[in-house]
Write a protein that holds these residues in place. Structure first.
Motif, short mmCIF file in Angstrom:
data_model
loop_
_atom_site.label_atom_id
_atom_site.label_comp_id
_atom_site.label_asym_id
_atom_site.label_seq_id
_atom_site.Cartn_x
_atom_site.Cartn_y
_atom_site.Cartn_z
N UNK A 281 44.48 25.71 39.45
CA UNK A 281 45.01 24.47 40.40
C UNK A 281 46.34 24.60 40.33
N UNK A 282 47.29 24.38 41.55
CA UNK A 282 48.71 24.23 41.19
C UNK A 282 48.96 22.88 42.43
N UNK A 283 49.10 21.72 41.62
CA UNK A 283 49.51 20.60 42.25
C UNK A 283 48.15 20.15 43.06
N UNK A 284 46.94 20.33 42.57
CA UNK A 284 45.62 19.82 43.12
C UNK A 284 45.12 20.70 44.08
N UNK A 285 45.92 21.85 44.38
CA UNK A 285 45.54 22.84 45.19
C UNK A 285 44.87 24.14 44.51
N UNK A 286 43.84 24.39 45.42
CA UNK A 286 43.17 25.75 44.63
C UNK A 286 44.00 27.04 45.06
N UNK A 287 44.78 27.49 43.76
CA UNK A 287 45.61 28.42 44.05
C UNK A 287 44.70 29.90 44.13
N UNK A 288 43.56 29.81 43.28
CA UNK A 288 43.09 31.14 42.90
C UNK A 288 41.95 30.83 41.93
N UNK A 289 41.28 31.90 41.38
CA UNK A 289 40.37 31.79 40.43
C UNK A 289 40.44 32.86 39.38
N UNK A 290 40.21 32.61 37.96
CA UNK A 290 39.85 33.57 36.91
C UNK A 290 38.37 33.86 37.05
N UNK A 291 37.91 34.98 37.54
CA UNK A 291 36.48 35.42 37.63
C UNK A 291 36.13 36.47 36.49
N UNK A 292 35.09 36.24 35.64
CA UNK A 292 34.66 37.05 34.56
C UNK A 292 33.18 37.53 34.97
#
Length: 758
Positions: A281-292
């Protein structure tokens, strides 16, 4: 790839199926995963209103009906006392909070609590033999090493790779991906760490339809999700609805929330029965995911997941801080270009003439290959553009379809208007500002097409085939390539903002030339606000985690087992020292960002006296060493005493530090007056540096020596340059490896007409 709400990555369902997906209430599934249990309690009475149906499977016998049974009746008196004590540390409004281990009938559970409305949700995840409880001294060295590696990483890809590698190291997953969303919610795998068991997804792109808006919102609300085994049997929550309100149980923030059957089947098809995701999250916005992903069932203990979440938050803060810093720097650069364009327009008889006189600056404002100024049926062509007739036709089209927009931009003009498809070699991309609302008058920038090969995770054009009323996940994961033509490089936000700012300035010149300076001042104020926002982001986002590390590590150190274990105590001391070091790094960065906004108060400076003060201050650093000092008489200068003291302190401290390996060593400080400047020099015979890297020397976080050998944040010389340049001077350096370094700076002489306080 696939999101954990049941939407397969790399597929494009038919529109009706997508609508059904968007309406699916995935936040209220009514079930949980079976590796824990869930209790919904009323905060004041502690009455259990709802519970998962697997209580008996964990040895809990309910002495009373649910809803209505007390917490003691459900978990037993000792466990209820432990839970009550843990709940005292929970604050309403916090997200899912790990409150430590709880023992129920000789079994250890990790307790995670969050609040939904006026209900407390207790999730008790059972600890198993293959997920033993760890300790902070086993995790903080990993986090410390990760944090320590960040200053040397300059872009999203290298930061993502470091985070993926660290999380794979912590969890043992076969594959860890960092997945970034663009402005249209398409996604790309920008970093990856994996073993040989699972294939690589690096650089694959996935369409926005893979993760619907409601699924993205769940990722935003709940940063961490784990599915240990895709073969699990969902456990229902009883009763299904809140007995008081009749509402379905909102499991948006639940760590045990059950996932879509489509996703379960997808995991089986892909051969990855275990998965975990950490939201970025960047300033409350979903920037991306770390997916495992893992090739067999895998449980990750709660304390390890918490560490992974912390790594994800640090990654998000670094990405955000670097992006904002880069964006601010880019905006400042474009403001400087705009100022030169404004100057040219103010001196010319018309804004068209002024812009046409500075073609390189006009193109550099938006990084365009060509530009045109269209006004009164004429076109001024600059750089690579279509011919005049086509440019005038584009102007008429803009006036007909986008007459009142501040800035209109597209990376694919041919897709917006078919008649212009043949202009891709010069005008695939277009950005334009309208100067007039009553006639075609525009400044237009052009970019040629960039032919691109996109690697998709599956053919995005194929509709997903429904089966028995639902979407089935695909069984093929082969890469699908697409050659994209007719598109230019996209226009960035600073470029669009720069074009809009220029439009405002031109309109101001055309309508009221006297307001030109006011418009420029507003732009500069906005730039200062951006810098202030950047400083606040660093201070707020980075300081708090380091304070938490120090606070909890000190609490840990006070615990008897740690106090008696000298190795554990050393680990904790290392954590505290590293956190303090990182905090000092943040403070240095803040000082650097604020340096340009603090007002200078110049006075006539006695540089000899200033150097004497600094030498006394630094005496503990060199006392007892064999240093021969040679300090000449220094000419007076006009400057701010606080700032110039900082310059001398940094330069002298560096000479002391980098001559540690030379015994005896010699440090010379001298100055002289030249035609229109005073030049000051400090030279030493220390470790020196390679002149091939002199351009990096005064940059933020640019180090030419290992931090293990010479401590420091890498900001001191950047501060020196900023201070000297604000005084109107210059700074430069010379060096030779093993033979020492010479640092010089100049300050302009003050004429008699200049004011300088005595």
């Amino acid at each position: 790839m696939m999101d954990d709400e049941g939407r397969p990555f790399g597929t494009s369902p038919a529109s009706g199926d997508l609508d059904a997906c968007a309406r699916e209430p995935i936040h209220v599934p009514g079930h949980i995963q079976p590796h824990g249990l869930l209790l919904v309690i009323e905060p004041d009475s502690r009455a259990v209103l709802q519970a998962s149906d697997n209580l008996a499977g964990f040895g809990l016998s309910v002495d009373g009906a649910i809803p209505g049974a007390g917490l003691k009746e459900v978990v037993g008196g000792d466990a209820a006392t432990e839970i009550e004590s843990a709940l005292n540390a929970f604050s309403a409004g916090e997200g899912p909070t790990l409150l430590g281990p709880v023992t129920i009938h000789d079994r250890v559970f990790d307790l995670v609590v969050h609040q939904v409305g006026d209900r407390l949700i207790l999730e008790l995840e059972v600890e198993t033999a293959d997920s033993p409880r760890g300790s902070l001294d086993g995790l903080y060295p990993h986090i410390q090493a990760f944090v320590g590696s960040l200053p040397a990483l300059s872009d999203e890809e290298s930061l993502g790779s470091a985070a993926a590698a660290k999380i794979r190291e912590l969890t043992g997953f076969d594959r860890v991906l960092v997945y970034r969303f663009d402005e249209d919610w398409n996604g790309t795998v920008v970093a990856e760490a994996r073993g040989e068991r699972l294939p690589s997804y690096l650089d694959l792109r996935f369409p926005a339809s893979d993760i619907p808006a409601q699924a993205r919102e769940l990722y935003r609300l709940n940063r961490l999700r784990l599915i240990p085994d895709a073969d699990y049997v969902p456990v229902p929550v009883h009763p299904e609805r809140d007995p008081a309100t009749g509402a379905l149980l909102d499991l948006s923030l639940s760590v045990l929330r059950s996932v879509s059957p489509v996703h379960v089947q997808y995991m089986k098809n892909m051969g990855t029965p275990a998965s975990m995701s950490v939201s970025i999250l960047d300033e409350g916005r979903l920037w991306g995911l770390i997916s495992c992903h893992h090739g067999e069932p895998r449980r990750v203990p709660a304390h390890v997941r918490t560490a992974c979440d912390f790594v994800g938050q640090i990654l998000a803060m670094q990405i955000g801080a670097k992006a904002r810093s880069q964006m601010t720097s880019e905006r400042v650069k474009r403001h400087e270009i705009e100022a030169r364009l404004l100057s040219a327009m103010s001196e010319a008889s018309s804004f068209e003439e002024g812009l046409a006189a500075m073609p390189d600056e006009l193109l550099a404002l938006t990084d365009a290959a060509g530009a045109a100024i269209v006004s009164d049926g004429q076109a001024w062509l600059l750089g690579r553009t279509p011919d005049e007739a086509d440019v005038l036709a584009i102007g008429d089209w803009l006036f007909a379809h986008h007459p009142a927009e501040g800035v209109y931009s597209t990376p694919s003009l041919g897709r917006e208007s078919a008649p212009f498809e043949g202009l891709a070699s010069t005008a695939a991309g277009l950005a334009a500002i309208a100067i007039s609302q009553v006639r075609p008058s525009f400044v237009i920038w052009f970019r040629p097409e960039v032919i691109e090969t996109v690697r998709w995770g599956g053919d995005p054009r194929k509709p997903q085939e429904p089966s028995e009323g639902r979407l089935d996940p695909r069984t093929s994961f082969e890469m699908w390539k697409e050659t994209v033509r007719g598109r230019s490089e996209p226009w960035s936000r600073p470029q669009i903002e720069a074009a809009g700012s220029l439009r405002n300035a031109i309109v101001g010149i055309v309508m009221r030339k006297a307001e030109e300076m006011a418009a420029l001042t507003e732009e500069l104020k906005r730039s200062n606000k951006e810098l202030e926002a950047f400083s606040y982001s660093i201070s707020h986002d980075l300081r708090a985690p380091f304070r938490h590390i120090v606070g909890f590590a000190e609490l840990l150190k006070e615990m008897d087992p740690v106090a008696e274990d000298s190795r554990a105590s050393r680990y904790v001391d290392t954590v505290i020292e590293s956190a303090h070091s990182a905090g000092r790094l943040v403070d240095d960065l803040l000082a650097f960002s604020q340096m340009g906004r603090t007002k200078l108060t110049p006075i006539r400076l006695d540089m000899n006296k200033l150097v004497d003060e600094v030498m006394r201050m630094l005496r503990p650093d060199w006392e007892g060493r064999g240093i021969e000092w040679e300090i000449s008489s220094l000419p007076r200068a006009c400057g701010d005493p606080s700032f110039m003291r900082s310059v001398w302190q940094n330069l002298i401290a560096n000479s002391i530090k980098y001559t540690r390996g030379t015994d005896p060593s010699r440090i010379v400080i001298e100055g002289e007056e030249r035609d229109d400047t005073c030049v000051y020099v400090i030279r030493d015979d220390g470790v020196g540096f390679d002149m091939a890297y002199v351009d990096k020397l005064f940059g933020v976080f640019q180090r030419l020596h290992r931090i293990e050998d010479y401590e420091g944040s890498g900001i001191g010389l950047a501060n020196i340059r900023r201070i000297v340049e604000r005084h109107g001077g210059k700074v430069w350096a010379e060096g030779e490896v093993g033979k020492g370094a010479i640092f010089s700076f100049s300050l302009p002489k003050r004429s008699e007409g200049d004011t300088c306080q005595n």
